[in-house]
Design a protein around this motif. Structure first.
Motif, mmCIF file in Angstrom:
data_model
loop_
_atom_site.group_PDB
_atom_site.id
_atom_site.type_symbol
_atom_site.label_atom_id
_atom_site.label_comp_id
_atom_site.label_asym_id
_atom_site.label_seq_id
_atom_site.Cartn_x
_atom_site.Cartn_y
_atom_site.Cartn_z
ATOM 1 N N PHE A 168 0.817 -1.210 0.000
ATOM 2 C CA PHE A 168 0.000 0.000 0.000
ATOM 3 C C PHE A 168 0.852 1.262 0.000
ATOM 4 C CE2 PHE A 168 -3.344 -2.882 1.795
ATOM 5 C CZ PHE A 168 -4.176 -2.814 0.685
ATOM 6 N N TYR A 169 2.003 1.223 0.678
ATOM 7 C CA TYR A 169 2.918 2.372 0.626
ATOM 8 C C TYR A 169 3.428 2.577 -0.797
ATOM 9 C CZ TYR A 169 3.167 2.650 5.729
ATOM 10 O OH TYR A 169 2.876 2.811 7.058
ATOM 11 N N ALA A 170 3.821 1.497 -1.462
ATOM 12 C CA ALA A 170 4.300 1.598 -2.841
ATOM 13 C C ALA A 170 3.188 2.076 -3.767
ATOM 14 C CB ALA A 170 4.842 0.246 -3.319
ATOM 15 N N GLN A 171 1.977 1.562 -3.574
ATOM 16 C CA GLN A 171 0.844 1.957 -4.413
ATOM 17 C C GLN A 171 0.504 3.429 -4.238
ATOM 18 O OE1 GLN A 171 -0.927 -0.128 -6.668
ATOM 19 N NE2 GLN A 171 -1.679 1.858 -7.322
ATOM 20 N N GLY A 172 0.479 3.911 -3.009
ATOM 21 C CA GLY A 172 0.178 5.316 -2.754
ATOM 22 C C GLY A 172 1.205 6.245 -3.367
ATOM 23 N N ASN A 173 2.487 5.907 -3.226
ATOM 24 C CA ASN A 173 3.543 6.728 -3.805
ATOM 25 C C ASN A 173 3.522 6.651 -5.326
ATOM 26 O OD1 ASN A 173 5.715 7.982 -1.820
ATOM 27 N ND2 ASN A 173 4.799 6.192 -0.862
ATOM 28 N N TYR A 174 3.181 5.491 -5.868
ATOM 29 C CA TYR A 174 3.062 5.338 -7.326
ATOM 30 C C TYR A 174 1.938 6.224 -7.859
ATOM 31 C CZ TYR A 174 2.117 3.147 -11.835
ATOM 32 O OH TYR A 174 1.898 2.933 -13.173
ATOM 33 N N ASP A 175 0.775 6.165 -7.210
ATOM 34 C CA ASP A 175 -0.365 6.973 -7.650
ATOM 35 C C ASP A 175 -0.055 8.458 -7.554
ATOM 36 O OD1 ASP A 175 -1.809 4.668 -8.128
ATOM 37 O OD2 ASP A 175 -2.920 4.759 -6.233
#
Length: 130
Positions: free
Chosen positions: A54-61
């Protein structure tokens, strides 16, 4: 407080190159919303070991929004890491497991901000709709 305000202002000025200010702030607010959604997913997820995803997804978005999103992602992530490290130090002492967890979370955040696929951190068995 003045030092923190000065650092935020200087990083903001350095973060805005030839983009106009309105689009930068819009991207930053949208990126902050993406990170807020990711942190909410961390709190509400029932799947084990899904935090890094979720940390990677949030930063990606947030990074997909543009330079303002990248700036917001860096600022929010580094603030979270600092506060979490500060609290962990006083709550748990100088724990190596907390430090390892923090470093792996930072790696996932940097991976997402760089535009790479955050599914690399998706735990096995986690459904796609989470």
């Amino acid at each position: 407080m003045r030092l923190f305000t000065g650092i935020v202002f200087c990083s903001l000025v350095l973060g805005v190159t030839s983009e106009n200010w309105f689009s930068f702030f819009k991207e930053a607010l949208q990126g902050a919303g993406d990170l807020g959604r990711a942190y909410w997913n961390v709190l509400t997820s029932s799947h084990q070991n899904s935090k890094r995803y979720f940390y990677a997804q949030g930063n990606y978005d947030a990074a997909e929004r543009g330079p303002g999103g990248v700036w917001a992602a860096k600022l929010i992530s580094s603030t979270r890491v600092y506060l979490q490290g500060f609290l962990d130090y006083y709550l748990f002492g100088n724990s190596s497991t907390v430090l390892e967890d923090s470093k792996s979370n930072e790696k996932a955040e940097e991976w997402g901000r760089s535009g790479k696929d955050p599914d690399r951190f998706r735990p096995d068995g986690m459904p796609k709709n989470d």
